[in-house]
Design a protein around this motif. Structure first.
Motif, short mmCIF file in Angstrom:
data_model
loop_
_atom_site.label_atom_id
_atom_site.label_comp_id
_atom_site.label_asym_id
_atom_site.label_seq_id
_atom_site.Cartn_x
_atom_site.Cartn_y
_atom_site.Cartn_z
N GLU A 49 14.08 -7.16 -13.10
CA GLU A 49 12.99 -7.68 -12.28
C GLU A 49 11.87 -6.65 -12.29
OE1 GLU A 49 12.78 -10.61 -10.72
OE2 GLU A 49 14.73 -11.22 -11.48
N ASP A 52 9.52 -11.51 -16.34
CA ASP A 52 10.06 -12.81 -16.69
C ASP A 52 10.15 -13.04 -18.19
OD1 ASP A 52 10.22 -13.59 -13.98
OD2 ASP A 52 8.09 -14.13 -13.99
N SER A 83 5.86 -12.85 -12.56
CA SER A 83 5.48 -14.00 -11.74
C SER A 83 4.93 -13.52 -10.41
CB SER A 83 6.69 -14.91 -11.52
OG SER A 83 7.72 -14.21 -10.87
#
Length: 178
Positions: A49, A52, A83
Motif C-alpha cells: 500500500e 495500486d 488511489s
C-alpha cells in the motif's frame, strides 16, 4: 531483506549455471558480437500500500558478446498509481544487467541492479533497484516477467509509514539489431 537479496542472487546463479547445460552451441563457433535496441511497455502489480498499479515504458540497450550471454543497460519511466487524494509516485529506473539465454536460445534469465530516481513533486529520493527476470525473445519480440524490489521507496504497513516496495511486472517489447 538480506535474506531476500541472497535468495534472489542464488536463484540467478543457478539459472546462469544451468544455461551451459541446456545450450547446444559449441564454444568454437564464430559469433558476430552486436548491439540491440529495444523499446518496451510495462504493467506491474505492487505488493504494498498505497500503490495500486505500475505503468511504464523503457529503452534497453543490449550487447551480445556471445549467442548465449548479453549485457544490458535499461532506463525509462514508471508511474506508481495511488488511489485517493495522494500523489502518484513516478520514477526513472537506471539498471545494468546480465542476460543468459537458456532452452534453445529463446528463453532467458536476467538479473539487473541499479537505481530508481523518484521524480514526483513531493518525493525526490533515490532507491536501490534489484530486478531478476525470466523472459522469451524472438528476433524482434521480447516478453518477460520480472520482480522488482525498491527498498527505499515509502510504503504503508498497518497504517504506519514503512519502506520497501516489491512488485511483479510484465514487459512487452520490440527490439532490433543496430
Amino acid at each position: 531483506m538480506k535474506k531476500l537479496i541472497k535468495s534472489i542472487l542464488v536463484i540467478m546463479l543457478v539459472f546462469i549455471g544451468t544455461s551451459k547445460s541446456f545450450s547446444q552451441k559449441s564454444t568454437s563457433e564464430s559469433y558476430d558480437q552486436k548491439f540491440k535496441l529495444g523499446f518496451g511497455l510495462t504493467a506491474g502489480y505492487p505488493f504494498s500500500e498505497p500503490y495500486d498499479l505500475n505503468i511504464g515504458g523503457d529503452v534497453r540497450l543490449q550487447y551480445d558478446f556471445s549467442k548465449v550471454y548479453s549485457l544490458t543497460l535499461t532506463t525509462g519511466f514508471n508511474n506508481l498509481f495511488v488511489s485517493g487524494d495522494d500523489n502518484d509516485l513516478g520514477y526513472i529506473p537506471v539498471k545494468a544487467g546480465f542476460k543468459a539465454f537458456i532452452f534453445k536460445d529463446q528463453f532467458y534469465v536476467m538479473g539487473e541492479a541499479g537505481a530508481a530516481f523518484a521524480v514526483t513533486n513531493d518525493y525526490n529520493k533515490t532507491s536501490l533497484l534489484l530486478s531478476p527476470t525470466f523472459g522469451y525473445a524472438t528476433k524482434y519480440i521480447d516478453i518477460s516477467v520480472r520482480y522488482e524490489y525498491l527498498p527505499d521507496f515509502p510504503t504503508i504497513s498497518n497504517n504506519t509509514l514503512d519502506k520497501g516496495l516489491g512488485q511483479i511486472a510484465l514487459r512487452l517489447a520490440y527490439g532490433f539489431k543496430l
